[in-house]
Design an enzyme around this catalytic site. Structure first.
Site, PDB file in Angstrom:
ATOM      1  N   SER A  91      35.847  29.844  29.588  1.00 40.78           N
ATOM      2  CA  SER A  91      36.052  31.253  29.864  1.00 40.78           C
ATOM      3  C   SER A  91      34.854  32.016  29.333  1.00 40.78           C
ATOM      4  O   SER A  91      34.434  31.787  28.197  1.00 40.78           O
ATOM      5  CB  SER A  91      37.321  31.726  29.165  1.00 40.78           C
ATOM      6  OG  SER A  91      37.545  33.078  29.445  1.00 40.78           O
ATOM      7  N   HIS A  95      28.414  40.860  28.504  1.00 37.16           N
ATOM      8  CA  HIS A  95      28.214  42.307  28.477  1.00 37.16           C
ATOM      9  C   HIS A  95      26.737  42.615  28.235  1.00 37.16           C
ATOM     10  O   HIS A  95      26.283  42.631  27.087  1.00 37.16           O
ATOM     11  CB  HIS A  95      29.040  42.947  27.350  1.00 37.16           C
ATOM     12  CG  HIS A  95      30.519  42.958  27.606  1.00 37.16           C
ATOM     13  ND1 HIS A  95      31.085  43.761  28.563  1.00 37.16           N
ATOM     14  CD2 HIS A  95      31.534  42.276  27.027  1.00 37.16           C
ATOM     15  CE1 HIS A  95      32.405  43.572  28.559  1.00 37.16           C
ATOM     16  NE2 HIS A  95      32.708  42.674  27.652  1.00 37.16           N
ATOM     17  N   HIS A 105      32.613  38.070  34.471  1.00 36.51           N
ATOM     18  CA  HIS A 105      33.627  37.222  33.850  1.00 36.51           C
ATOM     19  C   HIS A 105      33.846  36.010  34.725  1.00 36.51           C
ATOM     20  O   HIS A 105      33.802  36.105  35.953  1.00 36.51           O
ATOM     21  CB  HIS A 105      34.942  38.015  33.722  1.00 36.51           C
ATOM     22  CG  HIS A 105      36.164  37.149  33.600  1.00 36.51           C
ATOM     23  ND1 HIS A 105      37.037  36.955  34.650  1.00 36.51           N
ATOM     24  CD2 HIS A 105      36.636  36.418  32.569  1.00 36.51           C
ATOM     25  CE1 HIS A 105      38.008  36.153  34.248  1.00 36.51           C
ATOM     26  NE2 HIS A 105      37.803  35.809  32.998  1.00 36.51           N
ATOM     27  N   ARG A 109      39.845  26.362  34.791  1.00 32.22           N
ATOM     28  CA  ARG A 109      40.797  25.706  33.882  1.00 32.22           C
ATOM     29  C   ARG A 109      41.691  24.687  34.586  1.00 32.22           C
ATOM     30  O   ARG A 109      41.886  24.716  35.797  1.00 32.22           O
ATOM     31  CB  ARG A 109      41.663  26.759  33.208  1.00 32.22           C
ATOM     32  CG  ARG A 109      42.463  27.587  34.178  1.00 32.22           C
ATOM     33  CD  ARG A 109      43.239  28.714  33.489  1.00 32.22           C
ATOM     34  NE  ARG A 109      43.999  29.466  34.487  1.00 32.22           N
ATOM     35  CZ  ARG A 109      43.547  30.514  35.165  1.00 32.22           C
ATOM     36  NH1 ARG A 109      42.309  30.956  34.960  1.00 32.22           N
ATOM     37  NH2 ARG A 109      44.293  31.109  36.066  1.00 32.22           N
ATOM     38  N   HIS A 139      29.443  37.709  46.107  1.00 29.41           N
ATOM     39  CA  HIS A 139      30.545  37.241  46.951  1.00 29.41           C
ATOM     40  C   HIS A 139      30.082  36.122  47.892  1.00 29.41           C
ATOM     41  O   HIS A 139      30.813  35.149  48.114  1.00 29.41           O
ATOM     42  CB  HIS A 139      31.132  38.404  47.752  1.00 29.41           C
ATOM     43  CG  HIS A 139      32.181  39.170  47.008  1.00 29.41           C
ATOM     44  ND1 HIS A 139      33.513  38.903  47.119  1.00 29.41           N
ATOM     45  CD2 HIS A 139      32.075  40.203  46.126  1.00 29.41           C
ATOM     46  CE1 HIS A 139      34.204  39.739  46.338  1.00 29.41           C
ATOM     47  NE2 HIS A 139      33.352  40.546  45.730  1.00 29.41           N
ATOM     48  N   HIS A 169      47.575  51.962  36.788  1.00 23.26           N
ATOM     49  CA  HIS A 169      47.596  53.316  36.208  1.00 23.26           C
ATOM     50  C   HIS A 169      46.310  54.087  36.497  1.00 23.26           C
ATOM     51  O   HIS A 169      46.251  55.290  36.281  1.00 23.26           O
ATOM     52  CB  HIS A 169      47.892  53.263  34.701  1.00 23.26           C
ATOM     53  CG  HIS A 169      46.819  52.596  33.886  1.00 23.26           C
ATOM     54  ND1 HIS A 169      46.713  51.230  33.756  1.00 23.26           N
ATOM     55  CD2 HIS A 169      45.798  53.110  33.161  1.00 23.26           C
ATOM     56  CE1 HIS A 169      45.682  50.946  32.982  1.00 23.26           C
ATOM     57  NE2 HIS A 169      45.104  52.067  32.609  1.00 23.26           N
TER      58      HIS A 169
END
Lengths: 292, 292
Positions: A91, A95, A105, A109, A139, A169
């Site tokens: 993982s 930054h 990111h 796994r 992409h 949100h």
């Protein structure tokens, strides 16, 4: 199954080494610090973090192999049945300091529980000042890795990524997506695919970082980067399954939260100026864009 | 019940006015910006935010009155039964710029669902360089407000606060606590107590801010403040019920997340130097300390 576990764990470690070496070369001087840790219930991990590099303000590339009893807090959330699990994965979250270089990111796994076994993972890009050519390259590289195995993979995994890296949100994605997949059957064909996807990470990201790392930046651009990093924090702490899995499976907190940015900010009710590059970026963060 | 709703809502608004005025006076120039918002399912709120003040880097003092159908996403988490709810409350978080001035949070609320009705709330302090005298003053003021109603309140609500504002993945509290209470019966005696607790906020906090706001600070102290603010973010996004209630009840995101600090940082595996003021602060963040 034991064989697949060992081969998956070996691939994960090899990919960690390869990626760390490429990132150190790109940063040109900074070195990853390595911490090995053990998990009380079984297994452990190797965390590698580079801080205050010239390119990367903070970069974490972690691997782990954890197994044992399924923790009670996780039992309902883990696919399959049975009291024993095994998980291995790599993982990473990078930054960069320069707001013109995207955050990225990726995660690859393998997991078993009882008789069941699955592959999962993906890679997604979070640019602060997105360029269509960069997003198409990212992409497109992932699509090529998918297409080599099954032409249905990319459209499915691209949409899955749009759906997953979404902040309800905020009504926006945390970036421009990529691919996301989970619970793929643990057969040879899907292991091949996992390796293709993992191998595609560096060619997908490095050319973008190389192209943008020389772009000068100012305080206003930095401020926008910090606000968008705040959204990154919101996603990881409120919605991200890997973070929640880690914290609830008694993983190592510092390794799990290495994904958080070195700095982030929150400004009340912030809206970019109409027509500004910041406002133009917002259109990139909407799901459903066709990039490749 | 309608009467209690109206009186609780009126108290909440009056307390908002009183606190905002006192904070503006203390900041000496900066003014709160007010945003009124409506909630789709019923009700709305008044958000007041002050940014870039001389004392307060960011201060939010919000009130809301929301009601209507219980959202499906919340039904299992809300006490009581019945499909209609009503909630009114004032919620504030103050983030001073100077690391020597503590961050503080308070919330006082009234809620009904079906036939049930309850008071809840509390106040807690998050100093970055804690002084025993400050912590004793804060806890002592809240204790006096509790003791006037029931000597059992402070010990119970202080422990509840220690238990609530705790980050299991860090094995530490987010600050030095205060009081926390919930689901108190909606009778006159408990309404009196709620008002005493609400009225105690300014006397508990203002003298500490006044005493520390003149202390000079340096980059090292700022860096520690930003790291501790990162823990504040972790608590609010991972564990805080008010934040989760707000996001799941389709509240206004900018009002809910006004609690997040203007800036925060995460440093990998950070440990203060032995014997440093930062290391001494850590002992304050352990639950069970007797302050009053």
């Amino acid at each position: 199954m034991t064989d697949m576990r060992e081969r998956a764990a070996a691939y994960v470690r090899e990919l960690q080494d390869r990626i760390c070496k490429a990132l150190e070369d790109l940063d040109g001087g900074a070195r990853f610090r390595e911490d090995r840790w053990e998990r009380e219930g079984g297994g452990g991990g190797i965390s590698r973090v580079l801080e205050k590099g010239s390119l990367f303000e903070k970069a974490g590339v972690n691997t782990s192999v954890v197994y044992g009893e399924v923790p009670e807090t996780l039992s309902g959330q883990l696919k399959g049945s049975g009291g024993e699990f095994y998980a291995t994965g790599v993982s990473l979250v990078l930054h960069p300091r320069n707001p013109h270089v995207p955050t990225v990111h990726a995660n690859f796994r393998f997991m078993t529980r009882g008789e069941g076994a699955w592959f999962g993972g993906g890679a997604d890009l979070t640019p602060y000042f997105p360029h269509k050519s960069d997003v198409r390259h990212f992409h497109g590289t992932l699509k090529a890795a998918c297409d080599a195995h099954d032409p249905a993979f990319y459209p499915r995994f691209k949409k899955w990524c749009d759906d997953y890296f979404y902040l309800p949100h905020r009504e926006e994605m945390r970036g421009v997506g990529g691919i996301f997949f989970d619970e793929l059957p643990a057969d040879e064909a899907h292991f091949d695919f996992l390796r293709s996807a993992g191998d595609a990470f560096l060619p997908a990201y490095l050319p973008i970082a190389e192209r943008r790392m020389g772009t000068p930046w100012n305080d206003r651009e930095r401020a926008w980067q910090l606000i968008r990093r705040g959204r990154y924090v919101e996603f990881n702490l409120v919605y991200d399954r890997g973070t929640i899995f880690g914290l609830r499976s008694q993983g190592r907190t510092e390794s799990i939260l290495m994904s958080l940015p070195p700095q982030a900010s929150w400004a009340y009710d912030h809206h970019p100026l109409p027509g500004s590059p910041e406002e133009q970026a917002l259109a990139f963060y909407q799901p459903g864009n066709a990039w490749a």
